[in-house]
Design an enzyme around this catalytic site. Structure first.
Site, PDB file in Angstrom:
ATOM      1  N   GLY A 122     -64.344 -12.925  10.831  1.00  0.00           N
ATOM      2  CA  GLY A 122     -64.310 -11.608  11.478  1.00  0.00           C
ATOM      3  C   GLY A 122     -64.120 -11.733  12.978  1.00  0.00           C
ATOM      4  CB  THR A 124     -59.015  -8.331  14.405  1.00  0.00           C
ATOM      5  OG1 THR A 124     -58.315  -9.572  14.296  1.00  0.00           O
ATOM      6  CG2 THR A 124     -58.106  -7.295  15.048  1.00  0.00           C
ATOM      7  CB  THR A 130     -53.767  -9.131  20.691  1.00  0.00           C
ATOM      8  OG1 THR A 130     -53.043  -8.554  19.615  1.00  0.00           O
ATOM      9  CG2 THR A 130     -53.319 -10.535  20.882  1.00  0.00           C
ATOM     10  CD  GLU A 244     -56.027 -17.342  10.793  1.00  0.00           C
ATOM     11  OE1 GLU A 244     -56.292 -17.318  12.011  1.00  0.00           O
ATOM     12  OE2 GLU A 244     -56.234 -16.383  10.039  1.00  0.00           O
TER      13      GLU A 244
HETATM   14  C1  LIG Z   1     -53.159  -7.891   6.305  1.00  0.00           C
HETATM   15  C2  LIG Z   1     -53.915  -8.349   7.534  1.00  0.00           C
HETATM   16  C3  LIG Z   1     -54.971  -9.247   7.392  1.00  0.00           C
HETATM   17  C4  LIG Z   1     -55.705  -9.628   8.509  1.00  0.00           C
HETATM   18  N1  LIG Z   1     -56.804 -10.458   8.346  1.00  0.00           N
HETATM   19  C5  LIG Z   1     -57.624 -10.700   9.404  1.00  0.00           C
HETATM   20  C6  LIG Z   1     -58.863 -11.406   9.229  1.00  0.00           C
HETATM   21  O1  LIG Z   1     -59.202 -11.853   8.125  1.00  0.00           O
HETATM   22  N2  LIG Z   1     -59.672 -11.568  10.307  1.00  0.00           N
HETATM   23  C7  LIG Z   1     -59.357 -11.091  11.538  1.00  0.00           C
HETATM   24  O2  LIG Z   1     -60.155 -11.260  12.469  1.00  0.00           O
HETATM   25  N3  LIG Z   1     -58.177 -10.417  11.749  1.00  0.00           N
HETATM   26  C8  LIG Z   1     -57.321 -10.207  10.710  1.00  0.00           C
HETATM   27  N4  LIG Z   1     -56.130  -9.517  10.893  1.00  0.00           N
HETATM   28  C9  LIG Z   1     -55.832  -8.989  12.226  1.00  0.00           C
HETATM   29  C10 LIG Z   1     -54.615  -9.625  12.884  1.00  0.00           C
HETATM   30  O3  LIG Z   1     -54.951 -10.884  13.350  1.00  0.00           O
HETATM   31  C11 LIG Z   1     -54.173  -8.642  13.978  1.00  0.00           C
HETATM   32  O4  LIG Z   1     -53.629  -7.505  13.325  1.00  0.00           O
HETATM   33  C12 LIG Z   1     -53.173  -9.253  14.880  1.00  0.00           C
HETATM   34  O5  LIG Z   1     -53.773 -10.286  15.606  1.00  0.00           O
HETATM   35  C13 LIG Z   1     -52.612  -8.205  15.867  1.00  0.00           C
HETATM   36  O6  LIG Z   1     -53.632  -7.438  16.421  1.00  0.00           O
HETATM   37  P1  LIG Z   1     -53.544  -5.846  16.417  1.00  0.00           P
HETATM   38  O7  LIG Z   1     -53.188  -5.431  15.029  1.00  0.00           O
HETATM   39  O8  LIG Z   1     -54.794  -5.264  16.975  1.00  0.00           O
HETATM   40  O9  LIG Z   1     -52.333  -5.539  17.360  1.00  0.00           O
HETATM   41  P2  LIG Z   1     -52.361  -5.110  18.899  1.00  0.00           P
HETATM   42  O10 LIG Z   1     -53.158  -6.098  19.693  1.00  0.00           O
HETATM   43  O11 LIG Z   1     -52.739  -3.682  18.984  1.00  0.00           O
HETATM   44  O12 LIG Z   1     -50.828  -5.280  19.254  1.00  0.00           O
HETATM   45  C14 LIG Z   1     -49.811  -4.414  18.710  1.00  0.00           C
HETATM   46  C15 LIG Z   1     -48.434  -4.965  19.063  1.00  0.00           C
HETATM   47  O13 LIG Z   1     -48.292  -4.994  20.485  1.00  0.00           O
HETATM   48  C16 LIG Z   1     -47.963  -6.298  20.936  1.00  0.00           C
HETATM   49  N5  LIG Z   1     -48.662  -6.552  22.215  1.00  0.00           N
HETATM   50  C17 LIG Z   1     -49.953  -6.261  22.534  1.00  0.00           C
HETATM   51  N6  LIG Z   1     -50.206  -6.656  23.792  1.00  0.00           N
HETATM   52  C18 LIG Z   1     -49.082  -7.232  24.274  1.00  0.00           C
HETATM   53  C19 LIG Z   1     -48.711  -7.852  25.500  1.00  0.00           C
HETATM   54  N7  LIG Z   1     -49.584  -7.977  26.508  1.00  0.00           N
HETATM   55  N8  LIG Z   1     -47.460  -8.340  25.639  1.00  0.00           N
HETATM   56  C20 LIG Z   1     -46.558  -8.221  24.625  1.00  0.00           C
HETATM   57  N9  LIG Z   1     -46.844  -7.642  23.436  1.00  0.00           N
HETATM   58  C21 LIG Z   1     -48.091  -7.157  23.258  1.00  0.00           C
HETATM   59  C22 LIG Z   1     -48.485  -7.244  19.844  1.00  0.00           C
HETATM   60  O14 LIG Z   1     -47.750  -8.457  19.840  1.00  0.00           O
HETATM   61  C23 LIG Z   1     -48.247  -6.407  18.577  1.00  0.00           C
HETATM   62  O15 LIG Z   1     -46.935  -6.596  18.121  1.00  0.00           O
HETATM   63  C24 LIG Z   1     -55.353  -9.159   9.794  1.00  0.00           C
HETATM   64  C25 LIG Z   1     -54.261  -8.271   9.938  1.00  0.00           C
HETATM   65  C26 LIG Z   1     -53.555  -7.867   8.826  1.00  0.00           C
HETATM   66  C27 LIG Z   1     -52.425  -6.894   9.005  1.00  0.00           C
END
Ligand SMILES: Cc1cc2nc3c(=O)[nH]c(=O)nc-3n(C[C@H](O)[C@H](O)[C@H](O)COP(=O)(O)OP(=O)(O)OC[C@H]3O[C@@H](n4cnc5c(N)ncnc54)[C@H](O)[C@@H]3O)c2cc1C
Length: 386
Positions: A122, A124, A130, A244
């Site tokens: 856990g 995110t 991110t 990972e």
């Molecule tokens: C099916 C699935 C399973 C998952 N499983 C897990 C899990 O088990 N544990 C866990 O902790 N997480 C998990 N995740 C979370 C996953 O790691 C995040 O979705 C991923 O890291 C992106 O974070 P976010 O969705 O909050 O995107 P955001 O951080 O909101 O970003 C959205 C978009 O904007 C871009 N972006 C943001 N900031 C910048 C910047 N400064 N410069 C350029 N581009 C930018 C990103 O690259 C992305 O394309 C899972 C996600 C999915 C969809």
């Protein structure tokens, strides 16, 4: 296709043999029912594949990340999806590298025996995404326990795991010298937690991947469940994240070969205009190009594995392997779908399922832009962009 045998051939053959007992129809049905592939996961556990990285003294096989990545690759190459189980491998590496002797003795033999699953991590959070160092989930020490409050999102396989590795802030961001300090990781026993301070809300999504929102409301975790030193959790979790990324690179490579196999087979068999479609350069060149890219990504994946297994810094290679492999598998997926024409959309060909599954890996576990940002800043010395 070149099928060079490598030092992992025995593992490849054995995993293929196990996967061979689960035909395409099995995974198709599991996907349609949005179910968990219980029988398949049980078979992997019973055969010991998910305990590959546990040292022999704790009942595992004592293999490194390279061997573990081959297991994941072969699962995907056979048409299955390692997403159901890969958590066990990378969470294991976090516990192995940073857990205390007592924690290892408590958990590892049970995990090796297939009696305990450590499938979930856990990290995110909904409001920080991110930007991990700004996580708001807090763990406050009180009378020999940590009390956790906050929220996580996209936390996978929680309903099919016994343990979760949780990242939480133990010192507020405003009070630390560096923003990467003041976070800690904990082993959360899910049976002691769900309904007792931890609530889950499943997130229906594009792939058959069980993932959830997690709500922590005064969840109490015993002090001895802290992994390593308090405040150093971010550093520890990076080890797990590098594992990972490398494992997921291997899964994408498995997907890539699967798509190329299917595209090649179909291009040889399908006759239109009185000749196999694969005789047209417009059909065969994109398949060849996709194959070259999967092969190239494979080299970076083994480079990342070798560094990880030698306990050398591998962040750059793990990120680059994940980028190259996720891109290559997605291109192979597109080519495979295009080669099949309309039939690529038919569920019974399994291509649309694998197409959806492999698309995830350009977003999770780290999105492509974040890899570019890492390379730009840490390898090329460009200014930090955020
Ligand atoms: C099916 C699935 C399973 C998952 N499983 C897990 C899990 O088990 N544990 C866990 O902790 N997480 C998990 N995740 C979370 C996953 O790691 C995040 O979705 C991923 O890291 C992106 O974070 P976010 O969705 O909050 O995107 P955001 O951080 O909101 O970003 C959205 C978009 O904007 C871009 N972006 C943001 N900031 C910048 C910047 N400064 N410069 C350029 N581009 C930018 C990103 O690259 C992305 O394309 C899972 C996600 C999915 C969809």
């Amino acid at each position: 296709m070149i099928n060079e045998s490598d030092e992992y051939q025995e593992i490849r053959d054995a995993v293929r043999q196990l996967c061979g007992q689960f035909p395409d129809e099995y995974f198709r049905q599991v996907d349609q029912q949005r179910a968990y592939p219980e029988k398949f996961v049980d078979a992997l556990m019973e055969a010991g594949w998910l305990a590959a990285m546990i040292p022999q003294e704790y009942g595992g096989s004592g293999l490194g990340l390279a061997a573990a990545s081959v297991i994941m690759e072969e699962i995907n190459r056979c048409g299955a999806n390692s997403g159901a189980v890969h958590g066990q491998m990378y969470n294991m590496s976090t516990l192995l590298r940073n857990g205390s002797r007592a924690q290892k003795e408590k958990y590892l033999p049970l995990i090796a025996a297939g009696k305990l699953r450590i499938q979930s991590m856990g990290v995110t959070e909904p409001t920080t995404g991110t930007d991990t160092t700004r996580i708001k989930t807090a763990a406050v020490k009180k009378d020999g326990r940590y009390v956790v409050n906050g929220q996580k999102v996209w936390i996978s396989r929680v309903q099919h795991s016994d343990l979760l590795i949780l990242l939480a802030r133990t010192t507020p961001l405003a009070e630390v010298r560096k923003k990467s300090e003041g976070m800690s990781i904990f082993i959360v026993d899910l049976h002691d937690s769900i309904g007792k301070g931890l609530t889950l809300r499943p997130i229906p999504n594009m792939v058959n991947h069980e993932t959830n929102e997690l709500f922590f409301d005064n969840l109490e975790i015993p002090e001895e469940n802290l992994i390593g030193e308090e405040g150093k959790g971010f550093r520890y979790i990076l080890d797990g994240l590098n594992a990972e990324r490398t494992l997921i690179a291997a899964e994408c490579i498995g997907d890539g070969y699967w798509f190329i196999d299917r595209a090649t087979r179909y291009a040889n068999q399908r006759v239109v205009f009185d000749r196999p479609i694969g005789k047209n350069q417009g059909v065969q060149f994109p398949i060849a190009e996709a194959y070259i890219e999967v092969e190239a990504a494979n080299l970076m994946r083994f480079r990342a594995c070798a560094l990880f297994d030698a306990q050398q810094p591998c962040g750059a290679q793990a990120n680059m392997a994940k980028y190259l492999a996720a891109k290559a598998s997605w291109e192979a997926a597109n080519v495979c779908l295009q080669t099949h024409g309309g039939f690529g959309f038919a569920t019974e060909y399994d291509i649309e399922r694998k197409f959806r599954e492999t698309r995830l890996y350009q977003v999770a576990p780290v999105s492509t832009n974040m890899i570019f940002a890492y390379v730009a800043e840490h390898l090329l010395g460009l200014p930090r962009s955020f």
